[in-house]
Design a protein around this motif. Structure first.
Motif, PDB file in Angstrom:
ATOM      1  N   THR A 144     -13.939  47.065  11.660  1.00  0.00           N
ATOM      2  CA  THR A 144     -13.748  47.654  10.348  1.00  0.00           C
ATOM      3  C   THR A 144     -13.990  46.635   9.254  1.00  0.00           C
ATOM      4  O   THR A 144     -13.880  45.425   9.480  1.00  0.00           O
ATOM      5  CB  THR A 144     -12.315  48.213  10.216  1.00  0.00           C
ATOM      6  OG1 THR A 144     -12.108  48.714   8.901  1.00  0.00           O
ATOM      7  CG2 THR A 144     -11.282  47.135  10.489  1.00  0.00           C
ATOM      8  N   SER A 145     -14.290  47.136   8.071  1.00  0.00           N
ATOM      9  CA  SER A 145     -14.483  46.247   6.918  1.00  0.00           C
ATOM     10  C   SER A 145     -13.152  45.859   6.274  1.00  0.00           C
ATOM     11  O   SER A 145     -13.113  45.007   5.385  1.00  0.00           O
ATOM     12  CB  SER A 145     -15.371  46.937   5.866  1.00  0.00           C
ATOM     13  OG  SER A 145     -14.769  48.150   5.432  1.00  0.00           O
ATOM     14  N   ASP A 146     -12.053  46.478   6.738  1.00  0.00           N
ATOM     15  CA  ASP A 146     -10.724  46.199   6.179  1.00  0.00           C
ATOM     16  C   ASP A 146      -9.738  45.970   7.324  1.00  0.00           C
ATOM     17  O   ASP A 146      -8.884  46.828   7.597  1.00  0.00           O
ATOM     18  CB  ASP A 146     -10.269  47.363   5.295  1.00  0.00           C
ATOM     19  CG  ASP A 146      -9.080  46.998   4.410  1.00  0.00           C
ATOM     20  OD1 ASP A 146      -8.430  45.968   4.687  1.00  0.00           O
ATOM     21  OD2 ASP A 146      -8.794  47.743   3.459  1.00  0.00           O
ATOM     22  N   ARG A 195      -3.610  44.415  18.785  1.00  0.00           N
ATOM     23  CA  ARG A 195      -4.026  43.034  18.565  1.00  0.00           C
ATOM     24  C   ARG A 195      -4.993  43.009  17.384  1.00  0.00           C
ATOM     25  O   ARG A 195      -5.876  43.847  17.276  1.00  0.00           O
ATOM     26  CB  ARG A 195      -4.732  42.467  19.799  1.00  0.00           C
ATOM     27  CG  ARG A 195      -3.851  42.295  21.011  1.00  0.00           C
ATOM     28  CD  ARG A 195      -3.109  40.974  20.973  1.00  0.00           C
ATOM     29  NE  ARG A 195      -2.420  40.743  22.224  1.00  0.00           N
ATOM     30  CZ  ARG A 195      -1.199  41.165  22.515  1.00  0.00           C
ATOM     31  NH1 ARG A 195      -0.531  41.896  21.622  1.00  0.00           N
ATOM     32  NH2 ARG A 195      -0.641  40.897  23.668  1.00  0.00           N
ATOM     33  N   SER A 196      -4.826  42.044  16.514  1.00  0.00           N
ATOM     34  CA  SER A 196      -5.768  41.868  15.416  1.00  0.00           C
ATOM     35  C   SER A 196      -6.915  40.974  15.864  1.00  0.00           C
ATOM     36  O   SER A 196      -6.703  40.004  16.602  1.00  0.00           O
ATOM     37  CB  SER A 196      -5.071  41.234  14.210  1.00  0.00           C
ATOM     38  OG  SER A 196      -4.133  42.110  13.637  1.00  0.00           O
ATOM     39  N   THR A 197      -8.115  41.310  15.426  1.00  0.00           N
ATOM     40  CA  THR A 197      -9.279  40.471  15.666  1.00  0.00           C
ATOM     41  C   THR A 197      -9.856  40.081  14.306  1.00  0.00           C
ATOM     42  O   THR A 197      -9.389  40.539  13.263  1.00  0.00           O
ATOM     43  CB  THR A 197     -10.346  41.215  16.486  1.00  0.00           C
ATOM     44  OG1 THR A 197     -10.825  42.336  15.727  1.00  0.00           O
ATOM     45  CG2 THR A 197      -9.757  41.714  17.805  1.00  0.00           C
ATOM     46  N   SER A 198     -10.870  39.264  14.318  1.00  0.00           N
ATOM     47  CA  SER A 198     -11.451  38.805  13.050  1.00  0.00           C
ATOM     48  C   SER A 198     -12.102  39.936  12.265  1.00  0.00           C
ATOM     49  O   SER A 198     -12.239  39.855  11.045  1.00  0.00           O
ATOM     50  CB  SER A 198     -12.487  37.703  13.322  1.00  0.00           C
ATOM     51  OG  SER A 198     -13.532  38.199  14.143  1.00  0.00           O
ATOM     52  N   ASP A 199     -12.502  41.005  12.960  1.00  0.00           N
ATOM     53  CA  ASP A 199     -13.193  42.097  12.274  1.00  0.00           C
ATOM     54  C   ASP A 199     -12.603  43.468  12.588  1.00  0.00           C
ATOM     55  O   ASP A 199     -13.271  44.481  12.443  1.00  0.00           O
ATOM     56  CB  ASP A 199     -14.684  42.085  12.611  1.00  0.00           C
ATOM     57  CG  ASP A 199     -14.941  42.222  14.109  1.00  0.00           C
ATOM     58  OD1 ASP A 199     -13.961  42.303  14.887  1.00  0.00           O
ATOM     59  OD2 ASP A 199     -16.121  42.225  14.499  1.00  0.00           O
ATOM     60  N   GLY A 200     -11.337  43.505  13.016  1.00  0.00           N
ATOM     61  CA  GLY A 200     -10.743  44.809  13.290  1.00  0.00           C
ATOM     62  C   GLY A 200      -9.490  44.720  14.125  1.00  0.00           C
ATOM     63  O   GLY A 200      -8.701  43.782  13.985  1.00  0.00           O
TER      64      GLY A 200
END
Length: 228
Positions: A112-114, A139-144
């Motif tokens: 995602t972009s956010d 889990r959070s990743t760098s892009d989603g």
């Protein structure tokens, strides 16, 4: 519309191409993301443009007079619709399943972009479910975000896997690197996951693959069944 059905000793291949129809939302390539799933994946589905589809579905629901139900959903989940859901599913979404008989595991990888909004939306959903024993993990990743039915599976999905390097995957998904939507099913693993054994007449079935790609007003859908 043009189509071709062909056969070899190990494949049945159907290719359908459409002309003059505007491409659907989602031009991001998701095939390479499906290829990076864990190598024990039994089934997977990947699609681009889910965030756009969420927005369109919300607008259609409002036009259909479902505004009150949508507001009730917002209150019960704490989500801002449709923005939170669009951020959560993202511009590309990959869903994967693995496991053994009676113990399936499922997860989703969303780009995602956010990412911050997507993480907040995921946390609100988990709070709504309010079942710590369920094992649902985000889990959070760098892009989603990554959501999974267990912490261990979330960790695996957050790391690059080697599913696409398997010979069977390459054989049943020959155009995976160009796909804007894709599906993969290891038929034997999926049957074992469901607790069933394939009947004698179907034991030659190995895998099913689907890819879809489009540009401008031309789209190509490919379905392939692998046997042997």
């Amino acid at each position: 519309v043009a189509g071709r059905l062909s056969f070899t000793d190990t494949t049945a291949d159907l290719v359908v191409r459409t002309f003059g129809v505007p491409a659907q939302p989602g031009s991001e390539l998701v095939g390479p993301k499906l290829a990076r799933l864990p190598d024990d994946t039994a089934a997977a589905f990947a699609i681009s443009g889910a965030d756009e589809l969420v927005g369109k579905a919300y607008a259609q629901a409002e036009k259909a007079g479902l505004g009150a139900q949508l507001r009730d959903a917002e209150e019960s989940t704490g989500l801002d619709l449709p923005e939170d859901v669009a951020a959560l599913v993202g511009s590309s979404t990959v869903i994967a399943v693995r496991g053994t008989d009676g113990e399936p595991e499922i997860g989703a990888i969303c780009t995602t972009s956010d990412p911050e909004r997507a993480r907040r939306a995921a946390d609100r959903l988990l709070a709504t479910i309010d079942e710590p024993a369920s094992g649902l993990t985000v889990r959070s990743t760098s892009d989603g975000t990554v959501l999974a039915s267990s912490s261990a599976y979330a960790d695996r999905l957050a790391s690059a896997g080697t599913l696409g390097e398997q010979e069977q995957v390459g054989a049943v998904l020959p155009e995976l690197d160009k796909a804007q939507a894709a599906m993969y099913v290891d038929i034997r693993k999926a049957a074992a996951l469901a607790g069933d054994s394939l009947p004698e007449s179907s034991r030659a079935l190995r895998a099913f693959g689907l890819t879809s790609a489009g540009s401008g007003d031309t789209s190509t859908l490919r379905l392939r069944l692998l046997v042997g």
